[in-house]
Each structure stands twice: as C-alpha cells, then as structure tokens.
Design an enzyme around this catalytic site. Structure first.
Site, PDB file in Angstrom:
ATOM      1  N   CYS A   1       3.908  16.446 -12.675  1.00  0.00           N
ATOM      2  CA  CYS A   1       5.205  16.038 -13.640  1.00  0.00           C
ATOM      3  C   CYS A   1       5.803  14.782 -13.096  1.00  0.00           C
ATOM      4  O   CYS A   1       6.855  14.265 -13.435  1.00  0.00           O
ATOM      5  CB  CYS A   1       6.145  17.203 -13.573  1.00  0.00           C
TER       6      CYS A   1
ATOM      7  N   HIS B   1       0.820  -1.195  -0.050  1.00  0.00           N
ATOM      8  CA  HIS B   1      -0.089   0.177  -0.091  1.00  0.00           C
ATOM      9  C   HIS B   1       0.908   1.328   0.020  1.00  0.00           C
ATOM     10  O   HIS B   1       0.340   2.440   0.492  1.00  0.00           O
ATOM     11  CB  HIS B   1      -0.933  -0.027   1.240  1.00  0.00           C
TER      12      HIS B   1
ATOM     13  N   THR C   1      -3.872  -8.052  11.129  1.00  0.00           N
ATOM     14  CA  THR C   1      -4.491  -7.671  10.085  1.00  0.00           C
ATOM     15  C   THR C   1      -5.942  -8.168  10.224  1.00  0.00           C
ATOM     16  O   THR C   1      -6.355  -9.297  10.539  1.00  0.00           O
ATOM     17  CB  THR C   1      -3.900  -8.012   8.640  1.00  0.00           C
ATOM     18  N   SER C   2      -6.918  -7.299  10.137  1.00  0.00           N
ATOM     19  CA  SER C   2      -8.424  -7.746   9.989  1.00  0.00           C
ATOM     20  C   SER C   2      -8.754  -8.371   8.717  1.00  0.00           C
ATOM     21  O   SER C   2      -9.836  -8.852   8.605  1.00  0.00           O
ATOM     22  CB  SER C   2      -9.164  -6.189  10.154  1.00  0.00           C
TER      23      SER C   2
ATOM     24  N   CYS D   1       6.556  22.331 -11.139  1.00  0.00           N
ATOM     25  CA  CYS D   1       5.405  22.707 -12.088  1.00  0.00           C
ATOM     26  C   CYS D   1       4.369  23.274 -11.346  1.00  0.00           C
ATOM     27  O   CYS D   1       3.450  23.677 -12.179  1.00  0.00           O
ATOM     28  CB  CYS D   1       5.198  21.304 -13.059  1.00  0.00           C
TER      29      CYS D   1
ATOM     30  N   CYS E   1       4.472  14.435  -7.329  1.00  0.00           N
ATOM     31  CA  CYS E   1       3.546  15.507  -8.240  1.00  0.00           C
ATOM     32  C   CYS E   1       2.605  14.884  -9.166  1.00  0.00           C
ATOM     33  O   CYS E   1       3.112  14.176 -10.145  1.00  0.00           O
ATOM     34  CB  CYS E   1       4.630  16.449  -8.774  1.00  0.00           C
TER      35      CYS E   1
HETATM   36  C1  BV8 Z   1      -8.333  -2.176  -5.572  1.00  0.00           C
HETATM   37  C2  BV8 Z   1      -3.915   3.165   2.453  1.00  0.00           C
HETATM   38  C3  BV8 Z   1      -8.906  -2.548  -7.496  1.00  0.00           C
HETATM   39  C4  BV8 Z   1      -4.311   4.472   2.777  1.00  0.00           C
HETATM   40  C5  BV8 Z   1      -5.413   1.348   2.450  1.00  0.00           C
HETATM   41  C6  BV8 Z   1     -16.066  -4.932  -1.971  1.00  0.00           C
HETATM   42  C7  BV8 Z   1     -15.563  -6.246  -1.218  1.00  0.00           C
HETATM   43  C8  BV8 Z   1     -14.305  -6.530  -1.519  1.00  0.00           C
HETATM   44  C9  BV8 Z   1     -13.488  -5.798  -1.852  1.00  0.00           C
HETATM   45  C10 BV8 Z   1     -13.731  -4.444  -2.242  1.00  0.00           C
HETATM   46  C11 BV8 Z   1     -15.157  -4.010  -2.219  1.00  0.00           C
HETATM   47  N1  BV8 Z   1     -15.218  -2.788  -2.593  1.00  0.00           N
HETATM   48  C12 BV8 Z   1     -14.062  -2.124  -2.717  1.00  0.00           C
HETATM   49  C13 BV8 Z   1     -13.249  -3.248  -2.596  1.00  0.00           C
HETATM   50  C14 BV8 Z   1     -11.654  -3.283  -2.842  1.00  0.00           C
HETATM   51  C15 BV8 Z   1     -11.251  -2.420  -1.722  1.00  0.00           C
HETATM   52  C16 BV8 Z   1     -11.291  -2.857  -0.412  1.00  0.00           C
HETATM   53  O1  BV8 Z   1     -10.995  -3.924  -0.141  1.00  0.00           O
HETATM   54  N2  BV8 Z   1     -12.275  -2.710   0.288  1.00  0.00           N
HETATM   55  C17 BV8 Z   1     -12.768  -3.296   1.546  1.00  0.00           C
HETATM   56  C18 BV8 Z   1     -12.856  -2.254   2.700  1.00  0.00           C
HETATM   57  C19 BV8 Z   1     -14.103  -3.905   1.580  1.00  0.00           C
HETATM   58  N3  BV8 Z   1      -9.693  -2.656  -2.185  1.00  0.00           N
HETATM   59  C20 BV8 Z   1      -9.080  -1.409  -2.970  1.00  0.00           C
HETATM   60  O2  BV8 Z   1      -9.757  -0.363  -3.255  1.00  0.00           O
HETATM   61  C21 BV8 Z   1      -7.564  -1.603  -3.369  1.00  0.00           C
HETATM   62  N4  BV8 Z   1      -7.465  -1.407  -4.623  1.00  0.00           N
HETATM   63  O3  BV8 Z   1      -8.943  -3.188  -5.065  1.00  0.00           O
HETATM   64  O4  BV8 Z   1      -8.068  -1.649  -6.663  1.00  0.00           O
HETATM   65  C22 BV8 Z   1      -8.780  -1.884  -9.111  1.00  0.00           C
HETATM   66  C23 BV8 Z   1      -9.022  -2.766  -9.921  1.00  0.00           C
HETATM   67  C24 BV8 Z   1      -9.056  -2.474 -11.367  1.00  0.00           C
HETATM   68  C25 BV8 Z   1      -8.687  -0.846 -11.530  1.00  0.00           C
HETATM   69  C26 BV8 Z   1      -8.364  -0.081 -10.187  1.00  0.00           C
HETATM   70  C27 BV8 Z   1      -8.394  -0.567  -9.070  1.00  0.00           C
HETATM   71  C28 BV8 Z   1      -6.787  -0.959  -2.506  1.00  0.00           C
HETATM   72  C29 BV8 Z   1      -6.717  -1.310  -1.028  1.00  0.00           C
HETATM   73  C30 BV8 Z   1      -5.569  -0.310  -0.328  1.00  0.00           C
HETATM   74  C31 BV8 Z   1      -6.519   0.559   0.437  1.00  0.00           C
HETATM   75  N5  BV8 Z   1      -5.433   1.554   1.318  1.00  0.00           N
HETATM   76  N6  BV8 Z   1      -4.459   2.133   2.982  1.00  0.00           N
HETATM   77  C32 BV8 Z   1      -3.926   4.706   4.249  1.00  0.00           C
HETATM   78  O5  BV8 Z   1      -3.466   3.944   4.940  1.00  0.00           O
HETATM   79  O6  BV8 Z   1      -3.936   6.122   4.569  1.00  0.00           O
HETATM   80  S1  BV8 Z   1      -5.928   0.093   3.288  1.00  0.00           S
HETATM   81  C33 BV8 Z   1      -5.773   0.376   4.910  1.00  0.00           C
HETATM   82  O7  BV8 Z   1      -6.556  -0.993   5.233  1.00  0.00           O
HETATM   83  C34 BV8 Z   1      -4.361   0.199   5.289  1.00  0.00           C
HETATM   84  O8  BV8 Z   1      -3.474   0.204   4.086  1.00  0.00           O
HETATM   85  C35 BV8 Z   1      -4.282  -1.001   6.194  1.00  0.00           C
HETATM   86  O9  BV8 Z   1      -3.067  -1.586   5.703  1.00  0.00           O
HETATM   87  C36 BV8 Z   1      -5.166  -1.730   5.525  1.00  0.00           C
HETATM   88  C37 BV8 Z   1      -5.875  -3.128   6.175  1.00  0.00           C
HETATM   89  O10 BV8 Z   1      -6.081  -2.741   7.491  1.00  0.00           O
HETATM   90  P1  BV8 Z   1      -5.257  -3.642   8.665  1.00  0.00           P
HETATM   91  O11 BV8 Z   1      -3.974  -3.514   8.277  1.00  0.00           O
HETATM   92  O12 BV8 Z   1      -5.758  -5.040   8.754  1.00  0.00           O
HETATM   93  O13 BV8 Z   1      -5.712  -2.682  10.095  1.00  0.00           O
HETATM   94  P2  BV8 Z   1      -7.059  -2.911  10.729  1.00  0.00           P
HETATM   95  O14 BV8 Z   1      -6.851  -1.674  11.753  1.00  0.00           O
HETATM   96  O15 BV8 Z   1      -8.149  -3.089  10.006  1.00  0.00           O
HETATM   97  O16 BV8 Z   1      -6.687  -4.078  11.661  1.00  0.00           O
HETATM   98  C38 BV8 Z   1      -5.814  -4.009  12.598  1.00  0.00           C
HETATM   99  C39 BV8 Z   1      -5.719  -5.757  13.081  1.00  0.00           C
HETATM  100  O17 BV8 Z   1      -4.640  -5.860  14.076  1.00  0.00           O
HETATM  101  C40 BV8 Z   1      -7.103  -5.944  13.888  1.00  0.00           C
HETATM  102  O18 BV8 Z   1      -7.471  -7.383  13.477  1.00  0.00           O
HETATM  103  C41 BV8 Z   1      -6.823  -6.037  15.263  1.00  0.00           C
HETATM  104  O19 BV8 Z   1      -7.401  -6.922  16.144  1.00  0.00           O
HETATM  105  C42 BV8 Z   1      -5.204  -6.607  15.398  1.00  0.00           C
HETATM  106  N7  BV8 Z   1      -4.301  -6.014  16.590  1.00  0.00           N
HETATM  107  C43 BV8 Z   1      -4.584  -4.901  17.179  1.00  0.00           C
HETATM  108  N8  BV8 Z   1      -3.485  -4.670  17.958  1.00  0.00           N
HETATM  109  C44 BV8 Z   1      -2.632  -5.767  17.959  1.00  0.00           C
HETATM  110  C45 BV8 Z   1      -3.348  -6.458  16.715  1.00  0.00           C
HETATM  111  N9  BV8 Z   1      -2.707  -7.974  16.642  1.00  0.00           N
HETATM  112  C46 BV8 Z   1      -1.713  -8.287  17.035  1.00  0.00           C
HETATM  113  N10 BV8 Z   1      -0.982  -7.653  18.233  1.00  0.00           N
HETATM  114  C47 BV8 Z   1      -1.580  -6.527  18.341  1.00  0.00           C
HETATM  115  N11 BV8 Z   1      -0.865  -5.929  19.358  1.00  0.00           N
HETATM  116 ZN    ZN Z   2       5.536  18.696 -10.734  1.00  0.00          ZN
END
Ligand code: BV8
Ligand code: ZN
Length: 250
Positions: free
Chosen positions: A129, A118, A187-188, A149, A126
C-alpha cells in the site's frame, strides 16, 4: 598535500560547486565500504542481497542485512570529511552535495542541499500500500509486514536494476552540468548512472578534483587527484580555500 596555485585559484573562484560522495567518505566513521578488501561485498554478493528479486526470494535475509546496516549507521558518527563538506556549503555561493551513500551521515553532519541518489537506509515503504515506515519502527521483527495491509516492507533504497529517484537524479544532473568544480570523494566510480556525473562536469568545462585513497577511473581525467584519507585531504583543502579568500582584498 600539494595544492598548486592554479588549482587553488579555480577552487576559490568557483561559483557552482558540486561534491559527489561514495562509501569511502564514511569509511573513517566505521561504515564498511562495498568493494574494498574488507568491503561488504567481499563476503556477500550484491546480486544475493542488493536487488529486488533477492528480496522477494528471501525477504528475511535481505531485511536482516539492512537491519544490521541500520544498526551500524546509528552508532557511527560523521567524520571530519563530512564536516568539511558542511563548511564548503557555507563557503561557496552554490553548493550541491550528491551522495551515493544511504547512511544519512551527510545530513547528520549538517549538510542541507543533499541529493541522495541511492535512497536512505532509515526510510522504508510497504510494497502493498506504499505506507512509509521509519527504520526504528521495524527493528523488532523481520521480515517486516505492514500494519495496514500485511504487505512486505522494503528499504527505500535503489537496488541494482532499479531506477534512481527521478527528482534526485535531475538535481544531480543539472548541478553537474552547471558545475565549475566537482569534488569526487571516496567512490570507486563503477556504479552507473552516478559514475557518469564527473565526466559530465568535464564535458561542460568544469574542473574535476578527486579525493580517494587509491586510483579510480576518474583519476585519468581529473584536473587534480589527491590520494589520502578524505578527512585529512578535505580538511586541508577547506583550510587553504579559507586562507586564500581571507587574503583577498575586500
Ligand atoms: C540502473 C544500494 C537502470 C544498495 C547500490 C554494466 C555496465 C555498466 C552499468 C551496468 C552494467 N550492468 C548493470 C549496470 C547498471 C548498474 C551498475 O552500474 N552496475 C555496476 C556495478 C556495473 N546500475 C544500476 O543497476 C543502477 N540502476 O542502472 O537502472 C534502469 C534503466 C531503465 C529501467 C530500469 C533500470 C542502480 C545503481 C544503484 C545500486 N545500489 N546501493 C545498498 O547500498 O545496499 S550501489 C552501491 O555502490 C552503493 O550505493 C554505493 O554507493 C555504490 C557505489 O559504491 P561506492 O560508494 O563507490 O563504494 P565502493 O566501496 O565501491 O568504493 C569506495 C571508495 O572509497 C574506493 O574507491 C576506496 O578507495 C575509497 N576510500 C576508502 N576509504 C577512503 C576512501 N577514499 C577516501 N578516504 C577514505 N578514508
Ligand atoms: Zn501496506
């Protein structure tokens, strides 16, 4: 933590090993997760911030949000879980770390073979450019305009609806298809396509080991699920693997 002998044996004898990490591995470093009770998105809606349209609609708000997150990630430090994965990279013949995190903590801990699915919060570019900017070059004004730019500068992060960087995705997919073991850590498992990787390991006959403080969609098909903080669980797993390997006749 109980590590059954058969599981420990498969962990020790694995040749191709992969780790898939999410925000939970950085939680103990003080980086907020996304979906937990105090998660980033309990206050803000991802659709309002982590997508390109939101950025074009309100570049100040989104730029400020990432500036704030850069400031957080700069003051935090890798925790024992990150360092346990550095140890794993030394123990296993082939080890690939696939992270969804953008906080740079795996590299700061010393992990080398890292696929960042990610993006990385310190990298920016940019829209006009393509000139690249390091996070530190941006921190005194927002929205960030290109010095070359005048175009808008965005974080080199994968937003919802955006493709993952193909080179990183291909590394992750290939490593998962050939994996004897995948550790799925903090990860969730709800964001795709990253969330499909553990099932790919399973489908190809590899073992899936989950480390999380709660159940996730991976729990039901994992070969072993360890519920507890990643720093404790991973440290114990690495210690047991090292112990077992040291007992083996040379
Ligand atoms: C794409 C960057 C396709 C930004 C992020 C419907 C169904 C299925 C999929 C989709 C859908 N609708 C849309 C989609 C696709 C979508 C998606 O999956 N949506 C989901 C929400 C339904 N995916 C996308 O859009 C991806 N792109 O599919 O493109 C495409 C195809 C053709 C042409 C064009 C495009 C892009 C996905 C990336 C999005 N960007 N982040 C930013 O960070 O600001 S996602 C964001 O969630 C983060 O990157 C993060 O890494 C990611 C996953 O979250 P987690 O890391 O799991 O974090 P979370 O808080 O959820 O969980 C933490 C876990 O840790 C928990 O389980 C907790 O219990 C545990 N925990 C906590 N403490 C501890 C612990 N475990 C151990 N020890 C601890 N101490
Ligand atoms: Zn530029």
């Amino acid at each position: 933590m109980i590590l059954e002998d058969d599981v420990l044996h498969s962990l020790c004898s694995a040749g191709n090993v992969v780790a898939l990490t999410g925000a939970g591995i950085s939680a103990e470093s003080g980086v907020p997760t996304f979906r937990g009770a105090d998660g980033l998105w309990s206050k803000l809606k991802p659709e309002e911030l982590a997508n390109f349209d939101a950025f074009l609609r309100n570049p100040e708000l989104v730029s400020e949000w990432y500036k704030h997150r850069r400031e957080v990630t700069r003051v935090v430090k890798p925790n024992a879980a990150h360092y346990a994965l550095v140890e794993m990279e030394k123990i296993y013949p082939h080890f690939t770390l696939i992270t969804q995190n953008i906080d740079n903590l795996h590299r700061r801990a010393g992990s080398v073979n890292v696929a960042e699915l990610h993006g990385n919060i310190e990298r920016n570019y940019c829209l006009g450019c393509g000139k690249r900017y390091d996070g530190k070059d941006l921190d005194d004004n927002s929205p960030f305009r290109c010095s070359k730019c005048g175009g808008l500068i965005r974080p080199d992060i994968v937003w919802f609806g955006e493709m993952l960087p193909l080179d990183q995705w291909e590394i992750a997919e290939k490593a998962s298809e050939n994996a004897d073991v995948m550790y799925v850590i903090g990860t969730s498992a709800v964001v795709y396509p990253a969330a499909q990787l553990p099932m790919a390991v399973k489908r190809n006959g590899g073992a899936v080991i989950e480390v999380n403080i709660e159940e996730t969609p991976v729990t039901e098909f994992a070969d072993a699920s360890f519920h507890g903080p990643a720093s404790e669980i991973l440290t114990q797993i690495v210690e047991k693997i090292k112990e077992k390997i040291s007992e083996e006749p040379k």
